[in-house]
Scaffold this active site. Structure first.
Site, PDB file in Angstrom:
ATOM      1  N   LYS A 182      24.002  31.244  72.981  1.00 17.74           N
ATOM      2  CA  LYS A 182      24.692  30.025  72.596  1.00 17.74           C
ATOM      3  C   LYS A 182      24.039  29.006  71.596  1.00 17.74           C
ATOM      4  O   LYS A 182      22.799  29.099  71.811  1.00 17.74           O
ATOM      5  CB  LYS A 182      24.893  29.396  73.931  1.00 17.74           C
ATOM      6  CG  LYS A 182      25.550  30.186  74.977  1.00 17.74           C
ATOM      7  CD  LYS A 182      26.898  30.645  74.645  1.00 17.74           C
ATOM      8  CE  LYS A 182      27.498  31.493  75.867  1.00 17.74           C
ATOM      9  NZ  LYS A 182      28.859  32.093  75.270  1.00 17.74           N
ATOM     10  N   HIS A 320      36.964  39.044  75.006  1.00 17.86           N
ATOM     11  CA  HIS A 320      36.111  38.256  75.518  1.00 17.86           C
ATOM     12  C   HIS A 320      36.131  38.717  77.163  1.00 17.86           C
ATOM     13  O   HIS A 320      37.097  39.182  77.581  1.00 17.86           O
ATOM     14  CB  HIS A 320      36.636  36.819  75.726  1.00 17.86           C
ATOM     15  CG  HIS A 320      36.064  35.789  76.745  1.00 17.86           C
ATOM     16  ND1 HIS A 320      36.657  35.654  77.893  1.00 17.86           N
ATOM     17  CD2 HIS A 320      34.679  35.164  76.790  1.00 17.86           C
ATOM     18  CE1 HIS A 320      35.621  34.985  78.612  1.00 17.86           C
ATOM     19  NE2 HIS A 320      34.669  34.424  77.653  1.00 17.86           N
TER      20      HIS A 320
HETATM   21 MG    MG Z   1      32.842  32.221  73.322  1.00 18.67          MG
END
Ligand code: MG
Length: 389
Positions: A182, A320
C-alpha cells in the site's frame, strides 16, 4: 430444484494480519444457500461471502434478494434437465424488478448470493468450480495453474519498514514471486522509502505493485506518478477517485509503466465508462474488477465481453479479492492471475489449507464447489452459520 433455506450473517473482518489493529469496524457477510438436492443423506449447501474491503450486506440480502430466491419455483432456478441450479437463471430471478442504474452496494449483496449459487451448482455437479464454470461458459481457456501475487503491505503503526520487509520476506519464503504493498496513506517520501526497501528484496520493479487505495487528489496523483515512473513497477493501482476518469486519463498520458484500476467499480456500466474515458491502455494496463462486488459472475462475464469488444484481452484481468472464489474464476476464465491475501482478511483471504505456491503459481483443489471445506478456519465459520459443529 428449490432453495429451501438461506442463512446469512454479517461478521467482523480485519484488513490486517494482526486483528488487534483497528480496521474501521470492517465486516463482511456470509451466506449459506440450502438446496433440496440431497447427497449422502444431507442437503447440498452453497457457501458465499461478500469478498472483502466493503461492508456487509445483511439488510439487502434479507429484505430483498434472498426472498426472491426462496419464492422461486423449479422452472425459475433449474437447468433444462432439472437436475441442477442454473446460476445464470437464478441471477435473473434475484434481479427481477430491479431498475438500471443506482448500483450502490446492492451489487455486493447480489454477488454474495451469486457466489453461493455457483458453489451449490458445482457441488451438485460434483465438480470444482473452475471446471464447472469452464465447461458452462468457458471457451477452452480454463487452466489449472494460476499465477498469483501476495497482497498486503499495509502500513504498520511502528517500525513500519522493518515489519514491512519481514512481511515481504515471508511471502517470498512461501513461494510468491510478486507482491503488492500500500501507498498513498503517508507522505510521498515515506512511500518511496517503503518501495525502495521492498525492491531491495526483489529481482526487479516488475515484481512489485503498489496500491494507492484511491487516496490521491488530481494534483497529488500527478506528483506521485512522476516520482514512481522511474521504478518501472508491475503496476500503480487505484490512483485517484474511481469515478474520476479525467484524472485517470491524465495520469495514463503522463505515466509510462502499467496502471491498474477497476477494483471499486461495481457494474458493467461503470466498467464501460472507465474503458471509454479513463485513458487506460490495452496491452499495458491491468483491470481488477471484483466478480463478487460487481453483481457476481453473470455481470463479470458481461464485463469481460465488453472488454474484449474494446480490444482488451483476459491477460489484463486480475480480479480483486485474494480468496478461493477469485482463484477458481481466474482458472476457469483464463485470466492473467489472481490476488492472494495469505495474511489479511482472515479467514477469507488465501486458499485451501496447505496450498503450495510454486514459483508464483497455485493450483485450485479438486474438491467440489469453491472448496470452503478445504480451508478449515473458513469452513468452521460456515458450519456455525448452519448451526452445526
Ligand atoms: Mg486496490
Amino acid at each position: 430444484m428449490r432453495v429451501t433455506d438461506i442463512r446469512e450473517r454479517t461478521v467482523p473482518i480485519s484488513r490486517y494480519a494482526d486483528p488487534g489493529m483497528p480496521s474501521g469496524n470492517l465486516n463482511t457477510t456470509v451466506v449459506a444457500i440450502v438446496t433440496d438436492v440431497r447427497r449422502d443423506g444431507a442437503p447440498i449447501v452453497g457457501f458465499g461471502f461478500s469478498s472483502f474491503g466493503r461492508f456487509g450486506q445483511s439488510g439487502l440480502i434479507r429484505e430483498r434478494f434472498a426472498p426472491r430466491l426462496m419464492a422461486a419455483g423449479d422452472d425459475d432456478l433449474a437447468t433444462q434437465s432439472g437436475d441442477n441450479i442454473h446460476p445464470l437463471r437464478a441471477w435473473d430471478c434475484m434481479m427481477q424488478d430491479e431498475k438500471p442504474g443506482g448500483h450502490g452496494e446492492r451489487c455486493v449483496a447480489v454477488g454474495t448470493l451469486d457466489m453461493a449459487l455457483w458453489d451449490a451448482a458445482a457441488k451438485i455437479a460434483g465438480r470444482p468450480l473452475y471446471r464447472f464454470l469452464g465447461d458452462l461458459v468457458g471457451d477452452g481457456s480454463a487452466r489449472r495453474s494460476v499465477p498469483v501475487y501476495a497482497g498486503g503491505g499495509y502500513y504498520f503503526s511502528s517500525d513500519d519498514i522493518d515489519r514491512l520487509t519481514d512481511e515481504v520476506r515471508q511471502f517470498l519464503d512461501h513461494g510468491y514471486t510478486r507482491v503488492k504493498i500500500k501507498i498513498g496513506g503517508r507522505s510521498l517520501a515515506d512511500d518511496l522509502e517503503r518501495i525502495e526497501a521492498v525492491l531491495s528484496l526483489l529481482p526487479g520493479g516488475d515484481h512489485l505493485a503498489v496500491d494507492a487505495m484511491n487516496c490521491y487528489t488530481p494534483e497529488s496523483a500527478i506528483q506521485a506518478a512522476k516520482a514512481l515512473a522511474p521504478y518501472s513497477l508491475r503496476w500503480l493501482e487505484d490512483i485517484c477517485d474511481p469515478l474520476d476518469f479525467e484524472t485517470h486519463a491524465r495520469i495514463a498520458s503522463a505515466y509510462d509503466p502499467p496502471l491498474a484500476a477497476g477494483e471499486a467499480l461495481f457494474s458493467l456500466a461503470d466498467a464501460r465508462n472507465l474503458i471509454r474515458y479513463g485513458g487506460l491502455r490495452p496491452g499495458r494496463d491491468f483491470l481488477l474488477f471484483d466478480p463478487v462486488h460487481c453483481y457476481g459472475l453473470p455481470e463479470y462475464l458481461r464485463i469481460l465481453a465488453m472488454l474484449e469488444g474494446h480490444g482488451w484481452s483476459r491477460a489484463a484481468c486480475q480480479p480483486h479479492g485474494g480468496h478461493l472464489f477469485s482463484l477458481h474464476v481466474a482458472a476457469a476464465l483464463g485470466l492473467a492471475g489472481s490476488e492472494s491475501n495469505p495474511h489479511n482478511f482472515q479467514p477469507f483471504g488465501g486458499f485451501a489449507d496447505g496450498t503450495v505456491v510454486e514459483d508464483g503459481t497455485v493450483h485450485p483443489r479438486q474438491a467440489p464447489g469453491i472448496g470452503v471445506e478445504t480451508r478449515s478456519s473458513l469452513y468452521k465459520l460456515f458450519r456455525s452459520l448452519l448451526g452445526s459443529n
